[in-house]
Enzyme design. Structure first.
Site, PDB file in Angstrom:
ATOM      1  N   ASN A 216      37.677  23.427  49.073  1.00 26.54           N
ATOM      2  CA  ASN A 216      39.111  23.535  49.347  1.00 26.54           C
ATOM      3  C   ASN A 216      39.328  23.748  50.837  1.00 26.54           C
ATOM      4  OD1 ASN A 216      39.320  26.514  49.944  1.00 26.54           O
ATOM      5  ND2 ASN A 216      38.442  26.604  47.887  1.00 26.54           N
ATOM      6  N   ASP A 285      38.159  27.989  41.026  1.00 19.54           N
ATOM      7  CA  ASP A 285      38.327  28.477  39.655  1.00 19.54           C
ATOM      8  C   ASP A 285      37.307  27.831  38.723  1.00 19.54           C
ATOM      9  OD1 ASP A 285      40.497  30.083  40.319  1.00 19.54           O
ATOM     10  OD2 ASP A 285      41.895  28.397  40.174  1.00 19.54           O
ATOM     11  N   LYS A 295      21.322  12.309  43.649  1.00 16.78           N
ATOM     12  CA  LYS A 295      22.646  11.765  43.967  1.00 16.78           C
ATOM     13  C   LYS A 295      23.117  10.818  42.849  1.00 16.78           C
ATOM     14  CE  LYS A 295      24.976   8.901  47.327  1.00 16.78           C
ATOM     15  NZ  LYS A 295      24.794   7.899  48.352  1.00 16.78           N
ATOM     16  N   PRO A 313      33.396  32.756  37.415  1.00 14.21           N
ATOM     17  CA  PRO A 313      33.795  34.153  37.222  1.00 14.21           C
ATOM     18  C   PRO A 313      34.992  34.486  38.109  1.00 14.21           C
ATOM     19  CG  PRO A 313      31.726  33.992  38.443  1.00 14.21           C
ATOM     20  CD  PRO A 313      32.056  32.611  37.971  1.00 14.21           C
ATOM     21  N   ASP A 314      35.882  35.350  37.625  1.00 10.76           N
ATOM     22  CA  ASP A 314      37.021  35.795  38.432  1.00 10.76           C
ATOM     23  C   ASP A 314      36.564  37.044  39.191  1.00 10.76           C
ATOM     24  OD1 ASP A 314      39.376  36.865  39.449  1.00 10.76           O
ATOM     25  OD2 ASP A 314      40.566  36.001  37.815  1.00 10.76           O
ATOM     26  N   ILE A 315      36.135  36.839  40.427  1.00  8.99           N
ATOM     27  CA  ILE A 315      35.466  37.912  41.172  1.00  8.99           C
ATOM     28  C   ILE A 315      36.359  39.131  41.337  1.00  8.99           C
ATOM     29  CG2 ILE A 315      34.392  38.525  43.377  1.00  8.99           C
ATOM     30  CD1 ILE A 315      33.553  35.595  43.670  1.00  8.99           C
ATOM     31  N   PHE A 331      44.552  38.074  47.407  1.00 10.02           N
ATOM     32  CA  PHE A 331      45.409  37.115  48.103  1.00 10.02           C
ATOM     33  C   PHE A 331      45.942  36.117  47.085  1.00 10.02           C
ATOM     34  CE2 PHE A 331      45.529  37.254  52.753  1.00 10.02           C
ATOM     35  CZ  PHE A 331      44.721  38.355  52.970  1.00 10.02           C
ATOM     36  N   LYS A 345      50.089  38.027  39.379  1.00 13.27           N
ATOM     37  CA  LYS A 345      48.635  38.133  39.594  1.00 13.27           C
ATOM     38  C   LYS A 345      48.238  39.602  39.819  1.00 13.27           C
ATOM     39  CE  LYS A 345      45.164  35.761  42.447  1.00 13.27           C
ATOM     40  NZ  LYS A 345      44.943  34.751  43.495  1.00 13.27           N
ATOM     41  N   LYS A 349      45.681  41.042  36.970  1.00 11.73           N
ATOM     42  CA  LYS A 349      44.307  41.322  37.402  1.00 11.73           C
ATOM     43  C   LYS A 349      44.096  42.794  37.771  1.00 11.73           C
ATOM     44  CE  LYS A 349      43.391  36.648  38.947  1.00 11.73           C
ATOM     45  NZ  LYS A 349      42.545  35.802  39.774  1.00 11.73           N
TER      46      LYS A 349
END
Ligand SMILES: Cc1cc2nc3c(=O)[nH]c(=O)nc-3n(C[C@H](O)[C@H](O)[C@H](O)COP(=O)(O)O)c2cc1C
Length: 403
Positions: A216, A285, A295, A313-315, A331, A345, A349
């Site tokens: 990203n 995600d 390759k 995993p959602d750290i 963030f 959020k 969380k």
């Protein structure tokens, strides 16, 4: 305040007499340093008479205390202003040259320096001068924009020195900001000295095969600024960085990772020692269900392919669920409904604080500036747009006060 006024060799040098008068009238103390060029335009005696101090013009002056007038002047001043600042002096400052008293003082000081350039319009618009100006701004010099109008050389254009009254007002404003900045740093030091911060930054790369990945656009600049500010404020900082090409801020321990899974593992081994965890990384995600060893080839007849993704995993949610969790700051980078998404959020969380961050066209990612809205269960505040370093200062002040 103690103002060191540098005067260089330009037609506008005479206007600095009025600047000296305004500063003295407002109760400031002024010492003047003239370059050899400046003395071609105006007599030192006029400045001496107005400031009440002999004009300084020599780097090698055996009459000065310990023969080191440049150090003594650099320590004496609260604020340095060079008006007029010639093209030559701008170039010397950019290069870090120190072949006269004025440029040597500027190298030997940590005080704010304001420059009021004044020159012929073509000298001003010359690429060399413009590049010098840009670089000096990046290094923290305050540059006043020259006025437009009729010039002493008979031409019309941009390059005239701003009027002494405007320079004087800008000086007062700069000193006010400098003072506020100093106050902000002493507050940050009070809050963070001896505290331990764990911060993640940058993107994660989820490998598809040995040459391709899902990534990203996060640059890592926000997380690196947070690490930098916290370390400067006296915190023990561990920075877990995704793949970015940024220099490690001094005093920061850096651990490089590539994927979300790797970042998770490092966070798991470090979170318990931290007083505060800031998850500024843009963690993917999902990742490819399988990363191919070789390759993937483009075979004849292959018109479509499907990539199966599995959840990462959602750290940050994981850290927030631990019994011995630190103060957790997340963030939320969104392209729309930023604050609403951030609020939900924060709740879902179980974070202590979240920073809502508008990203998208010309905002957020890959930029040096930003505007954050910091939200806790019962408080919300928005920092006006400024550099990510300034945002990091404001954010660490909020977070530090909360825990
Ligand atoms: C009549 C005259 C006017 C000048 N006016 C300017 C000026 O307004 N701005 C400038 O940058 N240079 C001007 N210069 C050129 C500078 O004086 C020259 O570059 C000098 O080396 C500057 O050195 P200093 O910055 O150490 O004073 C002028 C030169 C002359 C002869």
């Amino acid at each position: 305040m103690k103002i060191l006024l540098g005067v260089t060799g330009g037609i506008a040098a005479y206007k600095s007499l009025e600047l000296t008068r305004l500063c003295i009238k407002a109760g400031h103390e002024v010492q003047v340093v003239m370059t050899a060029g400046a003395k071609e335009f105006i007599q030192p005696l006029s400045f001496q008479a107005l400031s009440g101090h002999p004009v300084r013009d020599s780097l090698f002056d055996a009459n000065q205390e310990a023969g080191m007038g440049h150090i003594e002047l650099a320590r004496w001043a609260d604020q340095i202003v060079i008006a007029p600042a010639s093209a030559e002096t701008l170039a010397k400052l950019r290069l870090g040259r120190a072949d006269d008293l004025l440029t040597t003082v500027c190298l030997a000081t940590d005080r704010p320096i304001m420059l009021a350039p004044a020159m012929n319009r073509l000298m001003w618009s010359n690429q060399a001068t413009q590049e010098n100006v840009e670089l000096l701004k990046q290094r923290g010099f305050t540059l006043l924009q020259p006025d437009s109008g009729e010039q002493a050389c008979g031409e019309v254009g941009e390059g005239r020195m701003p009027e002494p009254q405007s320079i004087f007002e800008a000086l007062q404003e700069l000193q006010k900001r400098h003072f506020e900045n100093q106050q902000a740093w002493s507050k940050l030091k009070e809050l963070w000295t001896g505290k331990s911060l764990l911060v993640t930054a940058g993107p994660t790369y989820e490998d598809i095969d040995p040459v391709r990945f899902i990534g990203n656009r996060s640059s890592g600049k926000m997380g690196f600024s947070i690490a930098d500010v916290a370390a400067k404020a006296g915190a023990k900082v561990t920075l877990i960085a995704g793949p970015v090409s940024l220099a490690t801020p001094s005093g920061v321990e850096r651990i490089d990772v590539r994927s979300a899974q790797q970042m998770f593992e490092v966070v798991q081994t470090h979170y318990a020692q931290a007083d505060c965890f800031v998850g500024a990384a843009a963690v993917a995600d999902f990742r490819p269900a399988q990363s191919q060893q070789q390759k993937i080839k483009k075979r004849a007849g292959l018109e479509q392919m499907t990539l199966e993704l599995v959840k990462n995993p959602d750290i940050i949610a994981w850290v927030a669920q631990q019994d011995n969790k630190p103060f957790v700051v997340g963030f939320a980078a969104e392209t729309e409904n930023v604050v609403d998404y951030a609020r939900s959020k924060l709740k879902s969380k179980h974070l202590d604080m979240i920073c809502a961050n508008q990203v998208g066209e010309n905002q957020g990612f890959e930029r040096d500036d930003n505007s954050l809205t910091v939200i806790t269960a019962n408080h919300q505040t928005t920092f006006p747009n400024s550099s990510k370093f300034q945002q990091a200062m404001a954010l660490l002040q909020e977070a530090g006060q909360k825990f």
